[in-house]
Write a protein that holds these residues in place. Structure first.
Motif, mmCIF file in Angstrom:
data_model
loop_
_atom_site.group_PDB
_atom_site.id
_atom_site.type_symbol
_atom_site.label_atom_id
_atom_site.label_comp_id
_atom_site.label_asym_id
_atom_site.label_seq_id
_atom_site.Cartn_x
_atom_site.Cartn_y
_atom_site.Cartn_z
ATOM 1 N N ASP A 168 0.891 -1.246 0.221
ATOM 2 C CA ASP A 168 0.102 0.070 0.071
ATOM 3 C C ASP A 168 0.901 1.301 0.157
ATOM 4 O O ASP A 168 2.031 1.151 0.112
ATOM 5 N N ASP A 173 -3.722 12.638 -1.989
ATOM 6 C CA ASP A 173 -4.455 11.693 -2.882
ATOM 7 C C ASP A 173 -4.269 10.322 -1.929
ATOM 8 O O ASP A 173 -4.294 9.152 -2.460
ATOM 9 N N ASN A 216 -9.670 13.200 -0.754
ATOM 10 C CA ASN A 216 -10.694 12.288 -1.261
ATOM 11 C C ASN A 216 -12.127 12.312 -0.511
ATOM 12 O O ASN A 216 -13.228 12.379 -1.384
ATOM 13 N N THR A 241 -9.688 0.219 0.845
ATOM 14 C CA THR A 241 -8.117 -0.305 0.668
ATOM 15 C C THR A 241 -7.989 -1.508 0.461
ATOM 16 O O THR A 241 -8.816 -2.269 0.748
ATOM 17 N N GLU A 291 -8.101 3.661 -2.234
ATOM 18 C CA GLU A 291 -6.973 3.244 -3.185
ATOM 19 C C GLU A 291 -6.550 1.943 -3.001
ATOM 20 O O GLU A 291 -6.240 1.623 -1.841
ATOM 21 N N ASN A 342 -8.427 0.179 -10.523
ATOM 22 C CA ASN A 342 -9.931 0.492 -11.018
ATOM 23 C C ASN A 342 -10.501 -0.220 -12.110
ATOM 24 O O ASN A 342 -11.567 -0.576 -11.891
ATOM 25 N N GLY A 371 -10.068 6.443 -11.296
ATOM 26 C CA GLY A 371 -9.124 7.296 -10.594
ATOM 27 C C GLY A 371 -9.334 8.851 -10.989
ATOM 28 O O GLY A 371 -9.505 9.154 -11.947
ATOM 29 N N ASP A 387 -5.351 5.433 -14.888
ATOM 30 C CA ASP A 387 -5.428 4.124 -14.088
ATOM 31 C C ASP A 387 -4.484 3.318 -14.609
ATOM 32 O O ASP A 387 -4.525 2.567 -15.659
ATOM 33 N N ASN A 444 -5.698 14.986 -8.523
ATOM 34 C CA ASN A 444 -5.387 13.556 -7.914
ATOM 35 C C ASN A 444 -5.621 13.471 -6.453
ATOM 36 O O ASN A 444 -4.952 14.103 -5.579
ATOM 37 N N ALA A 488 -6.944 10.380 -5.163
ATOM 38 C CA ALA A 488 -7.210 8.893 -5.178
ATOM 39 C C ALA A 488 -8.313 8.727 -6.072
ATOM 40 O O ALA A 488 -8.693 9.219 -7.100
ATOM 41 N N ASP A 489 -9.074 7.454 -5.458
ATOM 42 C CA ASP A 489 -10.090 6.913 -6.269
ATOM 43 C C ASP A 489 -11.392 7.136 -6.013
ATOM 44 O O ASP A 489 -11.856 7.327 -4.779
#
Length: 436
Positions: A157, A192, A258, A280, A309, A323, A347, A352, A405, A407-408
């Motif tokens: 991670d 992010d 995020n 995560t 993420e 993703n 993303g 991605d 940016n 993260a997702d």
């Protein structure tokens, strides 16, 4: 119905991305935390790095007005463009390259020239870690790139990755602050990272290190990474001592995250709610959580929001990103819900993995479309070839670079479940609870 759900999912994703628009986020933060002014005879040294570096730098330069400024901006190639009043340098992402190494050397030289009467303003956003590779003494760019690829492939991670990378770098883990001393540093950070640990965003160039060299060595041993690392990296880590904890400190300000983007999506989505803002871990586990949430939701229309993420452990030779693989896994694992549904995972930076997609947008017909095109969905997933699978299904999420940016973002939309057909042999007059 599915088509309207797909459009709605894309709209909510756009809202989430817009909430992390870098210039606006910095402008709002500066109303609370104004830019510092130089001392007598001093100047501003403005260093912006990351995917959002250019819009953040443009906003800061506009607000600095006539103050004496030296501005150095480092960003990824897709977001690169000239910026009046600044030197803009492109750099590789996600794999560090020679351009990034040259940019890092320029940043180091500028910081080392800073004086006590100067003020350093650092504008930090996601991707900055790869864009400013400054190998520690005895290491080459190739050594760092090989280590970085290994961390990506083995599913570490972001915090684990940065714990180690900070021990391999001159700039990461507070390096900007140490190099700028005695000039004070003020940083504005677009996060992010889930949980907004500023020591992790861009590997924390203005924040104290995540951990010690010993902790990095323990992590490497626990994951069995030692034999796979370049010899120079192993030797460096074996002899590495940690930076002193009482070094100079920066003023660090968080300007966007995020969670703020998830909140914006919720505000724009009818019936929307956040299910998990820390999605995560491995994509297989994340997919299971999303499917479970879908099956546990009532028959009413619903909009379930996730953010985080995830990680992917590479076992095959295909192309994709976290993703895209998450979207494909959900498409293959989702049972028959008896209702329309769509799932988007993207993303916020618009990219991605090493692909042209931000992620994927799937529905109950995704697997059928892959098979109709001659593909085997399960085999493509096993090969980590989510990009090919979603491409033939027409389910890639393509946005282009967004200039930000955080993260997702994941969006699961569920249509209403149709009521079961009524038995024509029963009427209201047969209901024992109805008075006639």
């Amino acid at each position: 119905m599915t088509g309207s759900l797909r459009h709605h999912a894309e709209t909510l994703f756009s809202v989430a991305v817009k909430a992390a628009e870098p210039a606006g986020a910095l402008r709002a933060s500066l109303a609370r935390h104004p830019l510092p002014q130089p001392g007598p005879g001093g100047r501003i040294l403005l260093i912006a790095v990351g995917k959002a570096a250019i819009p953040m730098a443009a906003e800061a330069l506009a607000q600095l007005g006539d103050a004496p400024v030296e501005a150095l901006v480092v960003t990824n190639r897709e977001n690169f463009r000239p910026l009046p009043g600044a030197t803009v340098m492109p750099a590789g992402h996600p794999i560090p390259d020679e351009d990034g190494l040259n940019a890092a050397r320029a940043v180091i030289a500028a910081l080392e020239a800073a004086r006590a009467e100067d003020r350093v303003i650092a504008l930090i956003s996601g991707g900055g870690s790869a864009m400013l590779p400054a190998p520690a003494a005895g290491l080459s760019l190739a050594d760092k790139a090989a280590a970085n690829r290994l961390f990506l492939q083995r599913g570490l991670d972001i915090r684990e990755t940065n714990l180690i990378r900070q021990q391999l770098s001159t700039l990461k883990g507070g390096g900007m602050v140490r190099l700028a001393d005695p000039a004070p540093v003020t940083a504005y950070i677009l996060s992010d990272v889930i949980g907004d640990d500023l020591a992790v965003v861009a590997s924390g160039p203005t924040v104290a290190p995540i951990g010690t060299a010993e902790e990095a060595r323990v992590l490497i041993a626990a994951r069995g990474l030692g034999p796979m690392l370049p010899e120079a990296v192993r030797d460096h880590l074996a002899s590495r001592t940690s930076q002193p904890a009482n070094g100079p400190a920066a003023q660090n300000h968080l300007i966007g995250s995020n969670r703020q983007s998830l909140d914006a999506a919720v505000s724009a989505g009818e019936t929307a709610r956040i299910v998990n803002d820390r999605l995560t871990g491995d994509v297989s586990s994340a997919a299971a959580q999303i499917v479970a949430a879908a099956t546990a939701t009532s028959t009413e229309p619903a909009c379930l929001i996730f953010g985080g993420e995830t990680t992917v452990e590479i076992r095959g030779k295909g192309t994709g990103g976290r993703n895209q693989e998450l979207a494909l896994r959900v498409a293959l694992a989702m049972p028959d819900l008896g209702r329309d549904w769509v799932f988007l995972s993207g993303g916020t930076d618009g990219r991605d993995g090493p692909t042209d997609a931000a992620g994927g947008l799937v529905d109950a017909g995704t697997a059928l479309r892959i098979r109709a095109a001659g593909g085997d969905p399960a085999a493509l997933l096993a090969e980590n070839d989510s990009h090919a699978a979603l491409k033939v299904a027409g389910d890639l999420l393509i946005t282009g670079g967004t200039g930000t940016n955080v993260a997702d973002v994941q969006i699961l939309l569920l249509g209403a479940r149709p009521e079961a057909p009524r038995n024509p042999h029963l009427t209201d007059t047969h209901s024992p609870s109805r008075k006639v």
